[in-house]
Design an enzyme around this catalytic site. Structure first.
Site, PDB file in Angstrom:
ATOM      1  N   GLU A 157      90.854  80.782   7.033  1.00  0.00           N
ATOM      2  CA  GLU A 157      90.077  81.132   5.833  1.00  0.00           C
ATOM      3  C   GLU A 157      88.793  81.855   6.265  1.00  0.00           C
ATOM      4  O   GLU A 157      88.206  81.514   7.303  1.00  0.00           O
ATOM      5  CB  GLU A 157      89.727  79.801   5.126  1.00  0.00           C
ATOM      6  CG  GLU A 157      88.856  79.903   3.897  1.00  0.00           C
ATOM      7  CD  GLU A 157      88.519  78.505   3.327  1.00  0.00           C
ATOM      8  OE1 GLU A 157      88.791  77.477   4.006  1.00  0.00           O
ATOM      9  OE2 GLU A 157      87.997  78.449   2.201  1.00  0.00           O
TER      10      GLU A 157
ATOM     11  N   LYS B  49      91.649  81.989  -3.775  1.00  0.00           N
ATOM     12  CA  LYS B  49      91.608  80.513  -3.752  1.00  0.00           C
ATOM     13  C   LYS B  49      91.343  79.949  -5.151  1.00  0.00           C
ATOM     14  O   LYS B  49      90.310  80.247  -5.768  1.00  0.00           O
ATOM     15  CB  LYS B  49      90.513  80.069  -2.772  1.00  0.00           C
ATOM     16  CG  LYS B  49      90.433  78.575  -2.519  1.00  0.00           C
ATOM     17  CD  LYS B  49      89.387  78.301  -1.421  1.00  0.00           C
ATOM     18  CE  LYS B  49      89.338  76.845  -1.001  1.00  0.00           C
ATOM     19  NZ  LYS B  49      88.362  76.605   0.090  1.00  0.00           N
TER      20      LYS B  49
ATOM     21  N   CYS C 200      92.895  76.508   2.127  1.00  0.00           N
ATOM     22  CA  CYS C 200      92.225  75.236   2.420  1.00  0.00           C
ATOM     23  C   CYS C 200      92.325  74.200   1.297  1.00  0.00           C
ATOM     24  O   CYS C 200      93.372  73.627   1.092  1.00  0.00           O
ATOM     25  CB  CYS C 200      90.776  75.492   2.823  1.00  0.00           C
ATOM     26  SG  CYS C 200      90.148  74.162   3.897  1.00  0.00           S
TER      27      CYS C 200
HETATM   28  C1  ACM Z   1      87.582  74.080   2.412  1.00  0.00           C
HETATM   29  O1  ACM Z   1      88.238  74.201   1.372  1.00  0.00           O
HETATM   30  N1  ACM Z   1      87.251  75.108   3.138  1.00  0.00           N
HETATM   31  C2  ACM Z   1      87.148  72.754   2.857  1.00  0.00           C
END
Ligand code: ACM
Length: 269
Positions: free
Chosen positions: A38, A109, A142
């Site tokens: 990420e 995301k 993530c």
């Molecule tokens: C995250 O979502 N980078 C902890």
């Protein structure tokens, strides 16, 4: 199919240096699909929208993605990489799929973690399955793992491999990926970073230990906690098309959605 991950320690704000590290690691292996962490080009701990806006890049016009795509073409390898995205009026924590034929796909995301909520907009693109040469892949970033719906939706839509670009700061992500693989009978490629970032009032330590799990939750490859790593493992993505646990349990055919209620609706608590 040769699939793998790249783990490294992005340096905050050093796009050029981070690209150089990624390029070296990608160049060191022979793979069909590689997943990178990420926010791999920028680092993680932003302190303001202004700072993020200055460094974020547009999906269609990004020097970082262009350079990585050139490498994808040269290496004949699909890459999935997390990057800070600047779109019209919004900033997203995004992943790009860069195919060796020059095409690319975008995921933003959906479930933001902690202070990310101050700087990024939550994603606005539904989970999607993309074809690459030899497999169907889905992208998650993530904290999306905290919502089992993420991997479930991708699996139901036919993903064989979930490309999970992460910056894990909580201790559970790697274990969760094992169970996500088992529950959905899919491969997970979890590409984490390592190192620490302290900026403004925020301090993060990232947990490394990137890994690849197969449809039985077996860990096929795992990186150390703090080490640059590029690892490739041979898998058969077709294993993920067989959802049978035994001759009596076809996991997806035996789902009971008519009894799951409004799983897509608002929670009552
Ligand atoms: C995250 O979502 N980078 C902890």
């Amino acid at each position: 199919m040769k699939t793998g991950f790249v783990q490294f320690r992005p340096v905050f704000g050093d796009n050029a240096g981070n690209l150089e590290t990624m390029t070296q690691l990608i160049s060191s292996v022979d793979a069909d699909l590689l997943v990178l962490p990420e926010l791999a080009n920028t680092g993680y701990a932003f302190t303001s929208k202004h700072e993020l806006g200055d460094i974020a890049e547009s999906f269609d016009d990004s020097q970082s993605l262009d350079e990585l795509q050139t490498l994808a073409v040269k290496k004949n390898c699909s890459l999935v990489v997390g990057f800070a995205e600047k779109a019209v009026g919004s900033l997203y924590n995004s992943s790009a799929l860069l195919r060796p034929d020059g095409s690319r796909e975008l995921y933003r995301k959906l479930h933001l973690f902690g202070a990310e909520n101050l700087f990024f907009m939550p994603g606005d693109i539904p989970f999607a399955v993309h074809n690459i040469d030899g497999a169907r892949i889905g992208m998650m970033i993530c904290f999306d793992w905290f919502y089992p719906e993420s991997a479930r939706v991708l699996s139901i839509k036919g993903a064989q491999i979930i490309c999970h670009a992460v910056n894990f700061v909580l201790p559970w992500g790697q274990n969760a990926a094992v169970f996500t693989s088992i529950q959905n009978r899919i491969f997970m490629i979890t590409a984490n970073r390592y190192g620490a970032e302290t900026r403004g009032e925020y301090s993060f330590t990232f947990t490394g230990e990137s890994q690849i799990t197969n449809v039985k939750g077996e860990i096929l490859a795992k990186a150390k906690q703090k080490e640059d790593t590029a690892v490739v493992t041979e898998i058969d993505p077709g294993d993920a098309d067989n959802k049978c646990l035994n001759k009596h349990n076809d996991l997806f055919a035996q789902r009971r959605p008519e009894f799951y209620g409004d799983i897509g609706g608002k929670a009552t608590l």
